[in-house]
Motif scaffolding. Structure first.
Motif, short mmCIF file in Angstrom:
data_model
loop_
_atom_site.label_atom_id
_atom_site.label_comp_id
_atom_site.label_asym_id
_atom_site.label_seq_id
_atom_site.Cartn_x
_atom_site.Cartn_y
_atom_site.Cartn_z
N ASP A 53 8.01 7.88 3.97
CA ASP A 53 8.60 7.70 5.30
C ASP A 53 8.01 6.52 6.06
O ASP A 53 8.36 6.28 7.20
CB ASP A 53 8.40 8.97 6.13
N GLY A 54 7.06 5.82 5.45
CA GLY A 54 6.47 4.65 6.09
C GLY A 54 5.08 4.93 6.63
O GLY A 54 4.52 6.02 6.46
N ALA A 55 4.54 3.94 7.29
CA ALA A 55 3.19 4.04 7.82
C ALA A 55 3.01 2.99 8.90
O ALA A 55 3.82 2.08 9.04
CB ALA A 55 2.16 3.83 6.71
N VAL A 56 1.95 3.16 9.66
CA VAL A 56 1.55 2.15 10.64
C VAL A 56 0.13 1.72 10.33
O VAL A 56 -0.64 2.48 9.75
CB VAL A 56 1.64 2.66 12.10
N GLY B 234 -4.98 3.03 9.29
CA GLY B 234 -3.57 3.23 8.98
C GLY B 234 -3.28 4.72 8.89
O GLY B 234 -4.17 5.53 8.63
N ALA B 235 -2.04 5.07 9.12
CA ALA B 235 -1.62 6.48 9.03
C ALA B 235 -0.17 6.53 8.57
O ALA B 235 0.64 5.69 8.95
CB ALA B 235 -1.77 7.18 10.38
N PHE B 236 0.12 7.52 7.75
CA PHE B 236 1.49 7.72 7.31
C PHE B 236 2.33 8.27 8.45
O PHE B 236 1.87 9.09 9.26
CB PHE B 236 1.54 8.66 6.09
N THR B 237 3.57 7.81 8.53
CA THR B 237 4.48 8.18 9.61
C THR B 237 4.66 9.70 9.71
O THR B 237 4.63 10.26 10.80
CB THR B 237 5.85 7.51 9.40
N GLU C 128 0.83 -1.21 0.00
CA GLU C 128 0.00 0.00 0.00
C GLU C 128 0.86 1.25 0.00
O GLU C 128 0.56 2.22 -0.69
CB GLU C 128 -0.94 0.02 1.22
N ILE C 129 1.93 1.25 0.80
CA ILE C 129 2.83 2.40 0.85
C ILE C 129 3.46 2.63 -0.51
O ILE C 129 3.54 3.77 -0.99
CB ILE C 129 3.93 2.18 1.93
N ALA C 130 3.90 1.56 -1.14
CA ALA C 130 4.53 1.68 -2.46
C ALA C 130 3.54 2.28 -3.46
O ALA C 130 3.91 3.11 -4.28
CB ALA C 130 5.02 0.32 -2.95
N GLY C 131 2.26 1.91 -3.35
CA GLY C 131 1.24 2.44 -4.24
C GLY C 131 0.90 3.89 -3.95
O GLY C 131 0.37 4.59 -4.80
N ALA C 132 1.23 4.36 -2.74
CA ALA C 132 0.92 5.74 -2.36
C ALA C 132 1.96 6.71 -2.87
O ALA C 132 1.77 7.92 -2.78
CB ALA C 132 0.78 5.84 -0.85
N GLY C 133 3.08 6.21 -3.35
CA GLY C 133 4.12 7.09 -3.87
C GLY C 133 4.79 7.90 -2.78
O GLY C 133 5.06 7.40 -1.69
N ALA C 134 5.01 9.19 -3.03
CA ALA C 134 5.73 10.07 -2.11
C ALA C 134 5.05 10.18 -0.76
O ALA C 134 5.72 10.36 0.26
CB ALA C 134 5.91 11.45 -2.73
N ALA C 135 3.72 10.06 -0.73
CA ALA C 135 3.01 10.20 0.54
C ALA C 135 3.43 9.12 1.54
O ALA C 135 3.43 9.36 2.74
CB ALA C 135 1.50 10.13 0.31
#
Length: 168
Positions: free
Chosen positions: A51-54, A73-76, A41-48
């Protein structure tokens, strides 16, 4: 294909499906199936998601037979930029053994103040109402009518996640 053959084929396929019970994934078996999904999912979100996510998620059946499925989920970067002090009241509400016991009992089916007051070692009626107000004010409980309490559906899984995270 004749009707009898089609029915026989369907019966064979159903029997195969019924016999092919998949074991539930062990959450401690070393596989990171949820983490791998999050990474995708993070890879699909691109630049957003740079820094990772939880992510936390759960599928829960309570002793009352109520079922809850939930994920968040939330971006770091967003998490690190937020004012963490805003979470203090929510954590403080969970920071008392009696309040944790009340939450556990409510999830287990004791929903009225009278039922909770009957519990041993929980305190006086006034103390119980004080704890219930703390939990309600922090959003861990809400009232459903005259003296009845429940954990809001959107808070069941997060509550269990917090308890899991707090384990040594």
């Amino acid at each position: 294909m004749e009707l009898e053959e089609r029915v026989a084929e369907l019966e064979r396929r159903m029997a195969a499906l019924e016999g092919a019970e998949r074991p539930a994934p062990e959450v401690t078996d070393g596989t990171f199936w949820a983490l791998e999904g999050l990474k995708a999912e993070i890879a699909g979100a691109g630049a957003a998601g740079e820094d990772g996510a939880v992510l936390f998620t759960g599928a829960v059946r309570l002793p009352t037979e109520e079922r809850y499925e939930w994920q968040f989920g939330a971006f770091t970067e967003r998490l690190l930029d937020e004012d963490w002090a805003e979470a203090a009241d929510s954590f403080a509400a969970l920071g008392h053994p009696v309040r944790l016991r009340l939450l556990r009992e409510i999830l287990g089916g004791r929903r009225t103040a009278a039922e909770l007051a009957d519990l041993a070692e929980i305190g006086t009626t006034g103390q119980i109402y004080h704890h219930l107000r703390q939990l309600t004010g922090a959003g861990w409980l809400h009232t459903t009518g005259r003296g009845r309490y429940e954990v809001p559906a959107a808070r069941v899984v997060p509550l269990l996640v917090v308890l899991t995270a707090a384990r040594p």
